[in-house]
Design a protein around this motif. Structure first.
Motif, PDB file in Angstrom:
ATOM      1  N   TYR B  19      17.173   1.759   4.968  1.00 58.78           N
ATOM      2  CA  TYR B  19      16.966   1.097   3.700  1.00 58.78           C
ATOM      3  C   TYR B  19      18.220   0.350   3.281  1.00 58.78           C
ATOM      4  O   TYR B  19      18.155  -0.800   2.824  1.00 58.78           O
ATOM      5  CB  TYR B  19      16.593   2.154   2.669  1.00 58.78           C
ATOM      6  N   GLU B  20      19.359   0.996   3.467  1.00 61.60           N
ATOM      7  CA  GLU B  20      20.601   0.452   2.934  1.00 61.60           C
ATOM      8  C   GLU B  20      20.924  -0.932   3.512  1.00 61.60           C
ATOM      9  O   GLU B  20      21.288  -1.854   2.795  1.00 61.60           O
ATOM     10  CB  GLU B  20      21.781   1.394   3.212  1.00 61.60           C
ATOM     11  N   PHE B  72      12.879  -3.365   5.774  1.00 64.24           N
ATOM     12  CA  PHE B  72      12.641  -1.944   5.909  1.00 64.24           C
ATOM     13  C   PHE B  72      11.257  -1.623   5.359  1.00 64.24           C
ATOM     14  O   PHE B  72      10.936  -1.997   4.230  1.00 64.24           O
ATOM     15  CB  PHE B  72      13.709  -1.189   5.104  1.00 64.24           C
ATOM     16  N   ASP B  73      10.422  -0.965   6.154  1.00 61.50           N
ATOM     17  CA  ASP B  73       9.106  -0.564   5.690  1.00 61.50           C
ATOM     18  C   ASP B  73       9.220   0.815   5.057  1.00 61.50           C
ATOM     19  O   ASP B  73       9.395   1.817   5.749  1.00 61.50           O
ATOM     20  CB  ASP B  73       8.128  -0.544   6.873  1.00 61.50           C
ATOM     21  N   ALA B  74       9.114   0.861   3.746  1.00 66.65           N
ATOM     22  CA  ALA B  74       9.331   2.114   3.010  1.00 66.65           C
ATOM     23  C   ALA B  74       8.073   2.952   2.874  1.00 66.65           C
ATOM     24  O   ALA B  74       8.092   3.993   2.210  1.00 66.65           O
ATOM     25  CB  ALA B  74       9.895   1.794   1.630  1.00 66.65           C
ATOM     26  N   GLY B  75       6.977   2.517   3.481  1.00 68.74           N
ATOM     27  CA  GLY B  75       5.739   3.291   3.381  1.00 68.74           C
ATOM     28  C   GLY B  75       5.015   3.074   2.069  1.00 68.74           C
ATOM     29  O   GLY B  75       5.333   2.153   1.315  1.00 68.74           O
ATOM     30  N   ASP B  76       4.040   3.928   1.805  1.00 73.56           N
ATOM     31  CA  ASP B  76       3.235   3.796   0.590  1.00 73.56           C
ATOM     32  C   ASP B  76       3.812   4.619  -0.558  1.00 73.56           C
ATOM     33  O   ASP B  76       4.313   5.719  -0.352  1.00 73.56           O
ATOM     34  CB  ASP B  76       1.808   4.299   0.860  1.00 73.56           C
ATOM     35  N   MET B  90       4.354   4.500 -12.183  1.00 74.37           N
ATOM     36  CA  MET B  90       5.113   4.810 -10.973  1.00 74.37           C
ATOM     37  C   MET B  90       5.520   3.538 -10.228  1.00 74.37           C
ATOM     38  O   MET B  90       6.623   3.432  -9.700  1.00 74.37           O
ATOM     39  CB  MET B  90       4.281   5.681 -10.021  1.00 74.37           C
ATOM     40  N   GLU B  93       8.439   1.764 -12.046  1.00 80.79           N
ATOM     41  CA  GLU B  93       9.691   2.478 -11.831  1.00 80.79           C
ATOM     42  C   GLU B  93      10.205   2.250 -10.403  1.00 80.79           C
ATOM     43  O   GLU B  93      11.409   2.051 -10.177  1.00 80.79           O
ATOM     44  CB  GLU B  93       9.442   3.982 -12.076  1.00 80.79           C
ATOM     45  N   TYR B  94       9.253   2.248  -9.454  1.00 81.91           N
ATOM     46  CA  TYR B  94       9.605   2.041  -8.044  1.00 81.91           C
ATOM     47  C   TYR B  94      10.270   0.680  -7.852  1.00 81.91           C
ATOM     48  O   TYR B  94      11.316   0.559  -7.208  1.00 81.91           O
ATOM     49  CB  TYR B  94       8.324   2.151  -7.219  1.00 81.91           C
ATOM     50  N   ASP B  97      13.742   0.363  -9.291  1.00 83.96           N
ATOM     51  CA  ASP B  97      14.748   0.921  -8.385  1.00 83.96           C
ATOM     52  C   ASP B  97      15.106  -0.077  -7.276  1.00 83.96           C
ATOM     53  O   ASP B  97      16.277  -0.266  -6.947  1.00 83.96           O
ATOM     54  CB  ASP B  97      14.229   2.221  -7.750  1.00 83.96           C
ATOM     55  N   LEU B  98      14.091  -0.713  -6.709  1.00 79.83           N
ATOM     56  CA  LEU B  98      14.345  -1.700  -5.655  1.00 79.83           C
ATOM     57  C   LEU B  98      15.234  -2.822  -6.166  1.00 79.83           C
ATOM     58  O   LEU B  98      16.177  -3.268  -5.491  1.00 79.83           O
ATOM     59  CB  LEU B  98      13.034  -2.314  -5.143  1.00 79.83           C
TER      60      LEU B  98
END
Lengths: 290, 290, 290, 290, 290, 290
Positions: B19-20, B72-76, B90, B93-94, B97-98
């Motif tokens: 992710y970083e 980066f594939d962060a999933g669901d 949710m 908020e998600y 953060d991104l």
């Protein structure tokens, strides 16, 4: 009521009774063992024949009927499941025999690798051969994950065999960067995304030459050909593909054979792709065989 | 043979490990509980990832490869079944953060309502935000049969939030009379039926502005995207949608995020729509992220 | 919100994080290139994992939970498309490695030929090995239309390798006359049509011996497993197959490995077969690994 | 030719014209927003009605015809998409009204959560109410991933409402360990795997009591009911479920209402599940309403 | 809660309650017994109504709403299965009655033969009638394998009845050589392949005349209408068909009735064709009835 | 390579080359125009032949191979679409011819009405004929909505023709009250729900008599035969139907002909029903023809 000969239901409509008196031989190559994604094209030829009963024998595009072309449906070559090398050898030998008998080979796939032995046989017979290739994919890989016999390689093989400058690809919209580069560096023609317009430019350059035409059904948009192994958005319509076949028919090239590959019935809602394929086969015969 | 880490099969092709070090974060929003017609888009992100293995990493349209974009594939996001309000909270908020981490959010729906909290988060980060919206439907309802949280409302919500004059809809071919009227009276742009040509006119006006692009897959004709909840005839082709994505890529707008929503695999013969979606995601990444 | 590791969506439910601390290793063998009829089982392992999210981790049959078994989903072995020999070699080497690490191999096919290299590796590790085989088909051919590497041959190969008297087939309802004769003449056990009742008779004879269990999903009636390459009427129910797995669990044989093969998702309406397969995998793990 | 009233095509066969003169009221609860796996049961009631035209009105099992039962198909309750709480409130109020009018409520789901408000309404009317529950799943969760309104919770809710000792579950083959434990510790009856035989034992104990019967179609094996959200192998046959309905009909319990839930047409090849459901509805009416 | 009238779920959206106060009568002709290829269009009208709930009542193309047109959905004519002659007689009588009551008949097929008795009835009412026919097929056969009542014959029948010079066919891309010749020799208009452009030329010639429009859904390309009996590649898009309907709406012809035939739901992935058909019906009503 | 005769792909496996030297004649009756519900069985015979290539020629049930029975696949009778009376006449004449040549007729439907002319022809040849009928439905109607030629009437017709006391129905689970009453009052045997057990009782009574066996595939439960026009829950398994065929084979009745009808491929997921039908045909031939 006649019961005196075995039932022969699943032959392409209008097939002549005898091999000897036919000019065109239609044959199937039911192979799908090297595909990297979804298999199933082994059943393509059978389904194309089956749905051909829904087709008229007359083409209003070309004002010509199937009875004007002497052709014979020779059925499928009995290829050995899972053995790519032996399958390829059998196909080459099969087409050698057809050409010895001065036939016009019209093949139905199966995966695109089947076109490689056919084109090799054609090149023996016609030294000056050019290839017209319609496809979504370059098919120019040297190998696929280590395998040199793969459905991603047939155009590379024939290009190296007869010279890349004799191969003309149309409608390409997918491939590795290296494949496009190889084509560019080696003088092979690739028309990206479109078929009809670039074909109009290329055909005059091929006037008089013997040409083999190999069509991967996935040159069509998935909307027009869902029944194939690898669908890829952004393709051409069936109207445009029909027009491209007719454009070749009207040109001065000497079509000496052709094929239509990668029809996979299991993914084919409403048998749409198989129906389209059977119409394309009819137009290829009526347009390309004088 | 290595057995030293858990199998990770279902990630979009070419996803980076961390992710970083990534610029783009691809994420799924598997929600379909407020749809008024056919549910099923909750499985869209999973299927899009799954079929992405059939895709090349190189785009011949943009001459660029996925390895050129750090993503980066962060999933669901694990949304709570049947609870629309909590799901929306949710998601917001998600994305907050991104954005805090300076990522480019690229979302996959799910129903179109998921775009509302994303756009709301984007608007906090980018005060001058404009929205480009491609869809068959206006999505401008205040509520649907009494429910203010409905897949028919996200564009109305964001239009009221950032001002209707900052929202540009394209390809619209369905909606209530009142929705079209509201847009007209409030200075919101709606291009009916077409996407590419009107987009060419609008893009210069948005030059330099931060733009979020939300694409409902049903902007495509049902022929090109059968795998969605509400199909509607008369749409654009996948070729035109690809060209529209490329038009934005070539323009001077500053794309700061985007999403593709409403892919519903259960209605998707031959996985055609999921394949198209995975190609669109690739082009969005390669075209919009410099 | 954590973004610190790659998304890992498609793993069998409850898989442990580490290979080292696991007793059981679950792995896929995505090969279908030698099938004589309908291909597609290459996608079996992926789909079985995917639908496992609909499964509970607790078995009310065995009163045991997945967390009671340390297992690790190692993903699919990356087999080369269309190359049967190399695929078989890779599988054997893979299982050799697992056995060296004292793991319990639990495989998912793929076509039935994949079981041949697994059983060969098992026989090296366990000299006194017996095979329990549940299938609709004998799989006792020497070759199929000239090919010795075919999905019709694995049981013949292992029978010749470890001795036919150590192979026990159940539920068989299809085969050539010669195959049944060969079994009879060579002392190999075949229970026709039924599984549970004959199994009850045979299991005591195998008490204490190491046993590998290979299950072709088509031992089930097509009503219970439409999603497979070759459906054959007159099979057993999923209830009976579950009971057979539990019968083995309660017996005194020492199960040392197993597989479940021939799940082909493309023919699988409602993902019924994949769901059943994922339940069978759960019961095999909970019942056979102490 | 009569054109004097609106067309009324989609009503369960043999429905009476008037609510007032009917004893039974058939109604749909088209809700599927809290399901954790595959949605789609919202279309169940519509499809069950639609295929009922293929059904005879006479039952050779019960030697009784639909015209012998005065019943009225009241259509679907217009539930608000995506709002679970409001949907539940509407259903309870709806059934309260039916019971005030002394009707026999026969409901069609929709997800299983819809049964909760119905059973609550029944319990108000019939203080001594017992519940017979046929299902693959326990449905005894307190919540599902944080949501107390979930299709995994209805039996827990009614069990806590009327006392677990008044709830009898049959055919259960899936659930969390905790759910089975809760039932055991609280004196709730669960028959695992089987329906007919344990039902024969329980029914005499319920003689004379008012009983509500809730049937989740997934109590059937996936072979018999592929068209549902969560298929689970090892279930009973449609023959056994019919026999169970008839066993209740022959018993001395006083059936005061019932429902059949979780039919999801989109996964239903050949409309098999919907057809089975419509036959079950017919037998429930003919068997349970004197 | 109202329970005082029978549920009436399956009516085209926005249908008026009473025949008397309606101008347009929408009716179904569920007949498919003379088709030579794939049957199933008998379920077309039912499915078109069913999916119409996903449609908006407002047309952004015509800026008009369904409530602006008084129309009544009269349901399906109860045709006798397998009896073509009696079915045709019933349809003619049915339309005679409609015309006596000064209604605008809007029919849904069913196979194309159903249009023959409708057009015959129209010709009695409107002596100067012209026919606009959009189709992939000529439908000009005298008989099909000996049967004069066949879905390949309706246009021939009406052409002979009112004179071939009053029949205008568009979009034709399939037929026997003899059919095209007959049209040519008898002065009947056939536009091959295209609809919109030739329609623009023909419409002015028909100004002021009463016109009946019969549309076979297979005039669309299979990509746009897979759900029909005989798919044929090279057709027009749904966008073009919508534009053609609007072109007629803007012209000076006097549309006095119309139909849309050959929708066959069983071949219709994602209900795409039925959805398109319901949109076409809406546009036909909003565009052609003033 | 041989090219000297037309390809004959779609024949039932193992068919002999010549009519003259065959004892059994297999033929198709592709008619479905009188069905009241879902059409499509016209494609049954073609699909049964097609999938027969997946079948072994050896029966482990009967220990007999197809090469032990001289049989000839004569293809489909070319029935006129939509003309029931003429179709019936053609079938009767066809079977008359077969019987004149002392053949054993083995027919494949098509709808069940096709059995009526066959049985009529059989009764001419065998005056003492008895009928064994396996079906979900009574098929004892005099007419269906006014039509005496309907798929609901064939058993009534033959019962009235040869006397109801000579007709034995098994597995019946659907019909009108009047149909069951008529059978009872007229001494016709009906075994409700079950086939195998009642058959064991009846067969001794028919010892030595010529018997024609007509099997409607819907006697199977929908789980075992989804690919049929009218599915009906509560049927028998394919195992039970196989056992019933074998029971007849072992009995002392003289089977003189048979048919298997109502296979409709379009509703047949995974070609399960067609595969089952081809296995049943094999067992009928191997078991009934000495």
């Amino acid at each position: 009521m006649r019961f005196d000969e075995a039932y022969s239901g699943n032959v392409f409509i209008g097939s002549h009774k005898s091999y000897e008196e036919s000019k065109v031989v239609l044959y199937g190559m039911p192979m799908d063992w090297t595909v990297s994604y979804r298999p199933g094209s082994r059943f393509g030829p059978t389904r194309i024949r089956e749905v051909s009963i829904g087709l008229e024998e007359y083409s209003p595009y070309l004002d010509r009927e199937l009875e004007d072309v002497a052709y014979f449906d020779a059925g499928d070559i009995p290829l050995p499941f899972g053995n790519a090398q032996r399958s390829i050898d059998m196909i080459e030998e099969y087409v050698d025999d057809l050409l010895k008998d001065e036939k016009f080979p019209l093949g139905m796939g199966g995966e695109h690798l089947v076109s490689w032995p056919v084109m090799k046989a054609m090149a023996k017979k016609y030294p000056n051969l050019a290839i017209i290739h319609m496809d979504a994919h370059t098919d120019l890989r040297v190998e696929y994950e280590g395998e040199p016999l793969s459905h991603s390689t047939p155009i590379r093989k024939i290009a190296e065999h007869i010279g890349p400058e004799n191969v003309y690809s149309f409608g390409i919209r997918s491939g590795m960067k290296e494949e496009f580069q190889w084509a560019k560096e080696n003088g092979m023609h690739i028309s990206k995304f479109e078929v009809l317009e670039p074909l109009k430019e290329i055909l005059p350059k091929l006037a008089g030459r013997p040409v083999y035409v190999t069509i991967d059904i996935d040159v069509l948009d998935p909307a027009h050909a869902p029944g194939t192994g690898t669908v890829d958005a952004g393709g051409i319509t069936s109207k445009e593909l029909l027009a491209s076949i007719h454009e070749i028919a009207r040109s001065n090239v000497n079509v000496v054979g052709g094929d239509l590959v990668e029809v996979a019935p299991i993914y084919d809602n409403s048998e749409q792709t198989a129906n389209t394929a059977s119409k394309l086969i009819r137009e290829m015969m009526l347009g390309w065989v004088k």
